[in-house]
Design a protein around this motif. Sequence first.
Motif, PDB file in Angstrom:
ATOM      1  N   ALA A 232     -31.121 -32.133 -47.640  1.00 38.93           N
ATOM      2  CA  ALA A 232     -29.913 -32.133 -47.190  1.00 38.93           C
ATOM      3  C   ALA A 232     -29.072 -31.090 -47.820  1.00 38.93           C
ATOM      4  CB  ALA A 232     -29.181 -33.185 -47.270  1.00 38.93           C
ATOM      5  N   ILE A 233     -29.071 -30.933 -49.074  1.00 48.57           N
ATOM      6  CA  ILE A 233     -28.438 -29.957 -50.010  1.00 48.57           C
ATOM      7  C   ILE A 233     -28.959 -28.450 -49.653  1.00 48.57           C
ATOM      8  CG2 ILE A 233     -27.830 -29.083 -52.127  1.00 48.57           C
ATOM      9  CD1 ILE A 233     -28.563 -31.849 -53.401  1.00 48.57           C
ATOM     10  N   ALA A 234     -30.348 -28.403 -49.471  1.00 52.46           N
ATOM     11  CA  ALA A 234     -30.799 -26.964 -49.177  1.00 52.46           C
ATOM     12  C   ALA A 234     -30.247 -26.572 -47.689  1.00 52.46           C
ATOM     13  CB  ALA A 234     -32.286 -27.012 -49.146  1.00 52.46           C
ATOM     14  N   TYR A 235     -29.956 -27.681 -46.927  1.00 53.48           N
ATOM     15  CA  TYR A 235     -29.378 -27.044 -45.646  1.00 53.48           C
ATOM     16  C   TYR A 235     -27.995 -26.884 -45.622  1.00 53.48           C
ATOM     17  CZ  TYR A 235     -29.776 -26.902 -40.434  1.00 53.48           C
ATOM     18  OH  TYR A 235     -29.762 -26.557 -39.289  1.00 53.48           O
ATOM     19  N   GLY A 236     -27.407 -27.339 -46.723  1.00 52.55           N
ATOM     20  CA  GLY A 236     -25.915 -27.061 -46.847  1.00 52.55           C
ATOM     21  C   GLY A 236     -24.966 -28.456 -46.773  1.00 52.55           C
ATOM     22  N   PHE A 237     -25.492 -29.350 -46.811  1.00 58.48           N
ATOM     23  CA  PHE A 237     -24.795 -30.559 -47.046  1.00 58.48           C
ATOM     24  C   PHE A 237     -24.226 -30.901 -48.241  1.00 58.48           C
ATOM     25  CE2 PHE A 237     -27.038 -31.283 -42.968  1.00 58.48           C
ATOM     26  CZ  PHE A 237     -26.368 -31.564 -42.114  1.00 58.48           C
ATOM     27  N   ASN A 238     -23.263 -31.628 -48.353  1.00 58.82           N
ATOM     28  CA  ASN A 238     -22.510 -32.252 -49.659  1.00 58.82           C
ATOM     29  C   ASN A 238     -23.684 -33.241 -50.224  1.00 58.82           C
ATOM     30  OD1 ASN A 238     -20.255 -32.282 -51.643  1.00 58.82           O
ATOM     31  ND2 ASN A 238     -20.416 -34.445 -50.968  1.00 58.82           N
ATOM     32  N   PRO A 239     -24.092 -32.871 -51.834  1.00 63.38           N
ATOM     33  CA  PRO A 239     -24.878 -33.856 -52.043  1.00 63.38           C
ATOM     34  C   PRO A 239     -24.682 -35.376 -52.020  1.00 63.38           C
ATOM     35  CG  PRO A 239     -24.504 -31.987 -53.604  1.00 63.38           C
ATOM     36  CD  PRO A 239     -23.288 -31.832 -52.425  1.00 63.38           C
ATOM     37  N   GLU A 240     -23.414 -35.623 -52.047  1.00 66.58           N
ATOM     38  CA  GLU A 240     -23.004 -36.968 -52.032  1.00 66.58           C
ATOM     39  C   GLU A 240     -22.870 -37.529 -50.535  1.00 66.58           C
ATOM     40  OE1 GLU A 240     -20.141 -38.967 -54.612  1.00 66.58           O
ATOM     41  OE2 GLU A 240     -20.196 -36.921 -55.777  1.00 66.58           O
ATOM     42  N   GLY A 241     -23.202 -36.596 -49.502  1.00 61.93           N
ATOM     43  CA  GLY A 241     -23.061 -37.077 -48.309  1.00 61.93           C
ATOM     44  C   GLY A 241     -21.863 -36.408 -47.416  1.00 61.93           C
ATOM     45  N   GLY A 242     -21.872 -36.577 -46.017  1.00 67.07           N
ATOM     46  CA  GLY A 242     -20.896 -36.020 -45.454  1.00 67.07           C
ATOM     47  C   GLY A 242     -21.428 -34.675 -44.548  1.00 67.07           C
ATOM     48  N   SER A 243     -20.529 -34.112 -43.933  1.00 65.86           N
ATOM     49  CA  SER A 243     -20.647 -32.977 -43.200  1.00 65.86           C
ATOM     50  C   SER A 243     -20.889 -31.862 -44.101  1.00 65.86           C
ATOM     51  CB  SER A 243     -19.862 -32.580 -41.962  1.00 65.86           C
ATOM     52  OG  SER A 243     -18.659 -32.137 -42.553  1.00 65.86           O
ATOM     53  N   LYS A 244     -20.860 -30.522 -43.611  1.00 66.53           N
ATOM     54  CA  LYS A 244     -21.070 -29.245 -44.373  1.00 66.53           C
ATOM     55  C   LYS A 244     -19.542 -28.894 -44.836  1.00 66.53           C
ATOM     56  CE  LYS A 244     -25.235 -26.944 -42.654  1.00 66.53           C
ATOM     57  NZ  LYS A 244     -25.789 -25.677 -42.066  1.00 66.53           N
ATOM     58  N   ASN A 245     -18.574 -29.361 -44.141  1.00 67.70           N
ATOM     59  CA  ASN A 245     -17.365 -29.174 -44.537  1.00 67.70           C
ATOM     60  C   ASN A 245     -16.658 -30.158 -45.663  1.00 67.70           C
ATOM     61  OD1 ASN A 245     -16.927 -27.411 -42.457  1.00 67.70           O
ATOM     62  ND2 ASN A 245     -16.356 -29.066 -40.979  1.00 67.70           N
ATOM     63  N   PHE A 246     -17.730 -31.153 -46.359  1.00 73.59           N
ATOM     64  CA  PHE A 246     -17.375 -32.080 -47.437  1.00 73.59           C
ATOM     65  C   PHE A 246     -17.660 -31.153 -48.481  1.00 73.59           C
ATOM     66  CE2 PHE A 246     -16.606 -34.873 -44.328  1.00 73.59           C
ATOM     67  CZ  PHE A 246     -16.401 -36.004 -44.612  1.00 73.59           C
ATOM     68  N   ASN A 247     -16.568 -31.003 -49.537  1.00 76.69           N
ATOM     69  CA  ASN A 247     -17.158 -30.462 -50.761  1.00 76.69           C
ATOM     70  C   ASN A 247     -16.810 -31.269 -52.124  1.00 76.69           C
ATOM     71  OD1 ASN A 247     -14.441 -29.858 -50.678  1.00 76.69           O
ATOM     72  ND2 ASN A 247     -14.416 -27.706 -50.360  1.00 76.69           N
ATOM     73  N   PHE A 248     -16.403 -32.463 -51.824  1.00 76.00           N
ATOM     74  CA  PHE A 248     -16.087 -33.343 -53.110  1.00 76.00           C
ATOM     75  C   PHE A 248     -17.197 -33.693 -53.933  1.00 76.00           C
ATOM     76  CE2 PHE A 248     -17.325 -36.527 -50.169  1.00 76.00           C
ATOM     77  CZ  PHE A 248     -18.315 -37.366 -50.973  1.00 76.00           C
ATOM     78  N   SER A 249     -16.979 -33.873 -55.226  1.00 79.97           N
ATOM     79  CA  SER A 249     -18.007 -34.527 -56.197  1.00 79.97           C
ATOM     80  C   SER A 249     -17.396 -35.299 -56.982  1.00 79.97           C
ATOM     81  CB  SER A 249     -18.520 -33.287 -56.804  1.00 79.97           C
ATOM     82  OG  SER A 249     -19.691 -33.755 -57.889  1.00 79.97           O
ATOM     83  N   THR A 250     -18.236 -36.614 -57.139  1.00 78.46           N
ATOM     84  CA  THR A 250     -17.588 -37.759 -57.836  1.00 78.46           C
ATOM     85  C   THR A 250     -18.665 -37.827 -59.319  1.00 78.46           C
ATOM     86  OG1 THR A 250     -18.682 -39.219 -56.677  1.00 78.46           O
ATOM     87  CG2 THR A 250     -16.396 -39.001 -56.350  1.00 78.46           C
ATOM     88  N   ASN A 251     -19.720 -37.465 -59.236  1.00 76.70           N
ATOM     89  CA  ASN A 251     -20.842 -37.640 -60.093  1.00 76.70           C
ATOM     90  C   ASN A 251     -21.961 -36.633 -59.794  1.00 76.70           C
ATOM     91  OD1 ASN A 251     -22.232 -38.547 -62.196  1.00 76.70           O
ATOM     92  ND2 ASN A 251     -22.446 -40.539 -61.675  1.00 76.70           N
ATOM     93  N   ASN A 252     -22.167 -35.557 -60.614  1.00 76.56           N
ATOM     94  CA  ASN A 252     -23.132 -34.641 -60.307  1.00 76.56           C
ATOM     95  C   ASN A 252     -24.561 -35.160 -60.745  1.00 76.56           C
ATOM     96  OD1 ASN A 252     -24.271 -32.074 -59.708  1.00 76.56           O
ATOM     97  ND2 ASN A 252     -23.338 -31.110 -61.500  1.00 76.56           N
ATOM     98  N   THR A 253     -25.195 -35.838 -60.096  1.00 76.94           N
ATOM     99  CA  THR A 253     -26.579 -36.324 -60.271  1.00 76.94           C
ATOM    100  C   THR A 253     -27.635 -35.884 -59.750  1.00 76.94           C
ATOM    101  OG1 THR A 253     -25.962 -38.000 -58.984  1.00 76.94           O
ATOM    102  CG2 THR A 253     -25.462 -38.737 -61.189  1.00 76.94           C
TER     103      THR A 253
END
Length: 243
Positions: A64-85
Amino acid sequence: MNPINFNQYLRKIELRKEKIDSFSRYPYCLPAVKNLSTLEFHPKVTYIVGENGTGKSTILEAIAIAYGFNPEGGSKNFNFSTNNTHSELWERLKLVKGVKKPEDGFFLRAESFYNVATNIDEIDAVRSYGGISLHSQSHGESFLSLIMNRFKGNGLYILDEPEAALSPYRQMTLISRIHDLVKNNSQFIIATHSPIVMAYPDSILYELTDDFKAVNYQDTEHYKIMKSFVGNPKKIMDILIAE
């Protein structure tokens, strides 16, 4: 091996082993990662199943991340991060894409869905998800609201344990929705423990142990264990809680 379909959004991934300096550290020490070379995807639905700890979510997250999605989920437009794990595995994957680009896409991971729902409220995007805050619904209702309203078709959808909040009946609703979206030129990659969710017929099913192995639905451990339990629960319970 699947017939080549250049129109599918994601054809396969390859692990770039030459860029890994050590297979003794996480996540490269996971047998499923260590033995990964090339993984081909079905043009419609690809399942990854296996026991806890085999690396399903780690690999799905990396895709998912390699394809461009946010690591915690969402679409490619999501760029939030609560815990970088998330791991660095995504940097070592080569994605082989088709000639068509998806018009839609979403990465759903059950364990961080609360954070996604919070971000949807914060960016005032509730209208795209059914018009009601996902936090004001039950866990299962919010999952279905996302899938029924936000998934538009012509998309790539990566789902990590989507059954986590769904009753057996709602899991069947999910299968029906997946079929509708597949007919609308969508592709799914799904990690699941649910024998219901993994039953979609036009698919490829990889069972993950030390390696990825394409298997028939009835040959998966999940199916065999569930069939054995439902077929004779008393016998199984007598074994499990024997004095």
